[in-house]
Structure formats: structure tokens, C-alpha cells
Design a protein around this motif. Structure first.
Motif, PDB file in Angstrom:
ATOM      1  N   THR A  57       5.366   0.687   4.308  1.00 47.62           N
ATOM      2  CA  THR A  57       3.884   0.135   4.433  1.00 47.62           C
ATOM      3  C   THR A  57       3.075   1.122   4.932  1.00 47.62           C
ATOM      4  O   THR A  57       3.347   1.921   5.781  1.00 47.62           O
ATOM      5  CB  THR A  57       3.857  -1.270   5.101  1.00 47.62           C
ATOM      6  OG1 THR A  57       4.206  -1.197   6.391  1.00 47.62           O
ATOM      7  CG2 THR A  57       4.754  -2.386   4.802  1.00 47.62           C
ATOM      8  N   SER A  58       1.900   1.139   4.319  1.00 45.64           N
ATOM      9  CA  SER A  58       0.709   2.113   4.925  1.00 45.64           C
ATOM     10  C   SER A  58      -0.253   1.079   5.017  1.00 45.64           C
ATOM     11  O   SER A  58      -0.874   0.648   4.276  1.00 45.64           O
ATOM     12  CB  SER A  58       0.621   3.015   3.668  1.00 45.64           C
ATOM     13  OG  SER A  58      -0.409   4.075   4.049  1.00 45.64           O
ATOM     14  N   PRO A  59      -1.091   1.211   6.164  1.00 46.25           N
ATOM     15  CA  PRO A  59      -2.058   0.328   6.408  1.00 46.25           C
ATOM     16  C   PRO A  59      -3.374   0.791   5.826  1.00 46.25           C
ATOM     17  O   PRO A  59      -3.480   1.975   5.343  1.00 46.25           O
ATOM     18  CB  PRO A  59      -2.130   0.568   8.162  1.00 46.25           C
ATOM     19  CG  PRO A  59      -1.442   1.879   8.479  1.00 46.25           C
ATOM     20  CD  PRO A  59      -0.266   2.030   7.252  1.00 46.25           C
ATOM     21  N   ALA A  60      -4.029  -0.230   5.484  1.00 48.04           N
ATOM     22  CA  ALA A  60      -5.334  -0.015   4.579  1.00 48.04           C
ATOM     23  C   ALA A  60      -6.322   1.065   5.499  1.00 48.04           C
ATOM     24  O   ALA A  60      -6.218   0.835   6.665  1.00 48.04           O
ATOM     25  CB  ALA A  60      -5.984  -1.100   4.195  1.00 48.04           C
ATOM     26  N   ARG A  61      -6.962   1.861   4.981  1.00 49.03           N
ATOM     27  CA  ARG A  61      -8.094   2.602   5.668  1.00 49.03           C
ATOM     28  C   ARG A  61      -9.388   2.544   5.029  1.00 49.03           C
ATOM     29  O   ARG A  61      -9.431   2.179   3.717  1.00 49.03           O
ATOM     30  CB  ARG A  61      -7.383   4.040   5.504  1.00 49.03           C
ATOM     31  CG  ARG A  61      -6.332   4.304   6.416  1.00 49.03           C
ATOM     32  CD  ARG A  61      -5.907   5.774   6.446  1.00 49.03           C
ATOM     33  NE  ARG A  61      -5.044   6.298   5.157  1.00 49.03           N
ATOM     34  CZ  ARG A  61      -3.796   6.272   5.078  1.00 49.03           C
ATOM     35  NH1 ARG A  61      -3.250   5.495   6.062  1.00 49.03           N
ATOM     36  NH2 ARG A  61      -3.314   6.349   4.120  1.00 49.03           N
ATOM     37  N   ARG A  62     -10.362   2.680   5.728  1.00 50.35           N
ATOM     38  CA  ARG A  62     -11.840   2.662   5.381  1.00 50.35           C
ATOM     39  C   ARG A  62     -12.417   3.660   6.336  1.00 50.35           C
ATOM     40  O   ARG A  62     -12.482   3.850   7.415  1.00 50.35           O
ATOM     41  CB  ARG A  62     -12.305   1.258   5.763  1.00 50.35           C
ATOM     42  CG  ARG A  62     -13.688   1.257   5.095  1.00 50.35           C
ATOM     43  CD  ARG A  62     -14.504  -0.170   5.404  1.00 50.35           C
ATOM     44  NE  ARG A  62     -13.791  -1.202   4.244  1.00 50.35           N
ATOM     45  CZ  ARG A  62     -13.195  -2.273   4.915  1.00 50.35           C
ATOM     46  NH1 ARG A  62     -13.367  -2.703   5.986  1.00 50.35           N
ATOM     47  NH2 ARG A  62     -12.661  -3.133   4.221  1.00 50.35           N
ATOM     48  N   ASN A  63     -13.055   4.541   5.513  1.00 54.45           N
ATOM     49  CA  ASN A  63     -13.699   5.685   5.971  1.00 54.45           C
ATOM     50  C   ASN A  63     -12.779   6.611   6.970  1.00 54.45           C
ATOM     51  O   ASN A  63     -13.062   6.923   8.147  1.00 54.45           O
ATOM     52  CB  ASN A  63     -15.056   5.246   7.034  1.00 54.45           C
ATOM     53  CG  ASN A  63     -16.165   4.585   6.138  1.00 54.45           C
ATOM     54  OD1 ASN A  63     -16.223   5.168   5.049  1.00 54.45           O
ATOM     55  ND2 ASN A  63     -16.646   3.579   6.531  1.00 54.45           N
ATOM     56  N   ASN A 121       0.936  -1.204  -0.004  1.00 55.19           N
ATOM     57  CA  ASN A 121       0.027   0.181   0.025  1.00 55.19           C
ATOM     58  C   ASN A 121       0.769   1.211   0.113  1.00 55.19           C
ATOM     59  O   ASN A 121       0.264   2.340   0.495  1.00 55.19           O
ATOM     60  CB  ASN A 121      -1.003   0.010   1.303  1.00 55.19           C
ATOM     61  CG  ASN A 121      -1.917  -1.039   1.168  1.00 55.19           C
ATOM     62  OD1 ASN A 121      -2.485  -1.579  -0.173  1.00 55.19           O
ATOM     63  ND2 ASN A 121      -2.206  -1.836   2.011  1.00 55.19           N
ATOM     64  N   ALA A 122       2.013   1.195  -0.638  1.00 56.03           N
ATOM     65  CA  ALA A 122       3.143   2.337  -0.631  1.00 56.03           C
ATOM     66  C   ALA A 122       3.658   2.623  -1.876  1.00 56.03           C
ATOM     67  O   ALA A 122       3.873   1.442  -2.481  1.00 56.03           O
ATOM     68  CB  ALA A 122       3.824   2.358   0.530  1.00 56.03           C
ATOM     69  N   TYR A 123       3.719   3.784  -2.413  1.00 54.31           N
ATOM     70  CA  TYR A 123       4.376   4.065  -3.651  1.00 54.31           C
ATOM     71  C   TYR A 123       5.623   5.113  -3.291  1.00 54.31           C
ATOM     72  O   TYR A 123       5.572   5.925  -2.617  1.00 54.31           O
ATOM     73  CB  TYR A 123       3.269   4.482  -4.703  1.00 54.31           C
ATOM     74  CG  TYR A 123       2.504   3.365  -4.713  1.00 54.31           C
ATOM     75  CD1 TYR A 123       2.398   2.375  -5.933  1.00 54.31           C
ATOM     76  CD2 TYR A 123       1.240   3.098  -3.903  1.00 54.31           C
ATOM     77  CE1 TYR A 123       1.689   1.104  -6.166  1.00 54.31           C
ATOM     78  CE2 TYR A 123       0.477   2.136  -4.243  1.00 54.31           C
ATOM     79  CZ  TYR A 123       0.607   1.140  -5.196  1.00 54.31           C
ATOM     80  OH  TYR A 123      -0.188   0.022  -5.660  1.00 54.31           O
TER      81      TYR A 123
END
Length: 135
Positions: free
Chosen positions: A125-131, A93-95
Motif C-alpha cells: 500500500t502507498s498512502p495517498a499524497r496531496r501537494n 495505490n500500488a502497482y
């Protein structure tokens, strides 16, 4: 996620100084949030990060149409009048995104980006997020 950007500044600076023509380096999450940057305007870095979220999604969709592909985007290079834009997968999840002028040699840049990702990718790494919340 990069918790202390200062720990990685020297690596981003190394990329900046190692390839002529680099204008801005941005590390971003898959959902388009800037994690870190080197050089360039902070507001411009935020806009680049936001645009990259759509671009990596588009590249991933195209990758799924290639027979034998795992559907994941590795590297996107866009030649623009006056320069180049590079976007590379850098960790879960990172670029890593780089904007450069025309003096930058694309092969050299992609190799240097790959070296940087190999060194610090696991830490990007970037943790997934929701809302707006980490999931």
C-alpha cells in the motif's frame, strides 16, 4: 508503503528468475513514484514508474466505460517491438510493472505477477499524497 525494500527483494528476484526474459521489475505508487525495483537502471525504473501513473489512470478511465465494471484497472499488457510491458494493480495505490523481452510468455508472466501480488499486495500500500504530503 514498502519501508524496507530488502524484505521484498527475494520475492521480486523470484519473479525475475521464474519467468525467462524479464528485464526489469518496478513496484510503484499510484502517483508514479518508485517504491522498489529489481534489475535494470534506477533512472529507467523512475521513468517507468512515472509513465505508469498515466497509464493506470488511462486504463481506469477506459474501464469505467465497460458495462458492469467497477472502473478499476487490474492488468495492462502492451506488446512492443522487442518485448512486453505489464502493469498490474498490486494493492491500495500500488502497482507492479514488468518489462520483458520477446521470450517472455504473457500468460505465464501474468499468472506469476498475480501470485506475487497475492503474497505481498497487502504490504504494497502507498498512502495517498496531496501537494507532496501524505493525506
Amino acid at each position: 508503503m514498502i519501508e524496507q525494500q530488502g524484505k521484498f527483494d527475494w520475492m521480486l528476484r523470484d519473479l525475475y528468475n521464474g519467468v525467462p526474459g524479464v528485464e526489469m521489475i518496478v513496484v510503484l505508487s499510484a502517483d508514479g513514484l518508485r517504491i522498489a525495483r529489481y534489475s535494470g537502471d534506477p533512472d529507467a525504473a523512475d521513468r517507468v514508474a512515472a509513465a505508469c501513473a498515466g497509464l493506470q489512470s488511462l486504463a481506469g478511465a477506459v474501464a469505467q466505460e465497460i458495462p458492469g465494471s467497477d472502473g478499476r484497472m487490474k492488468l495492462v499488457i502492451i506488446e512492443i517491438n522487442g518485448g512486453y510491458f505489464y502493469l498490474m494493480a498490486a494493492g491500495p495505490n500500488a502497482y507492479l510493472a514488468v518489462l520483458s523481452d520477446v521470450t517472455c510468455e504473457p500468460g505465464r508472466m501474468s499468472n506469476r505477477m498475480a501470485d506475487l501480488v497475492a503474497r505481498i499486495g497487502p504490504h504494497l500500500t502507498s498512502p495517498a499524497r496531496r501537494n507532496g504530503q501524505t493525506v
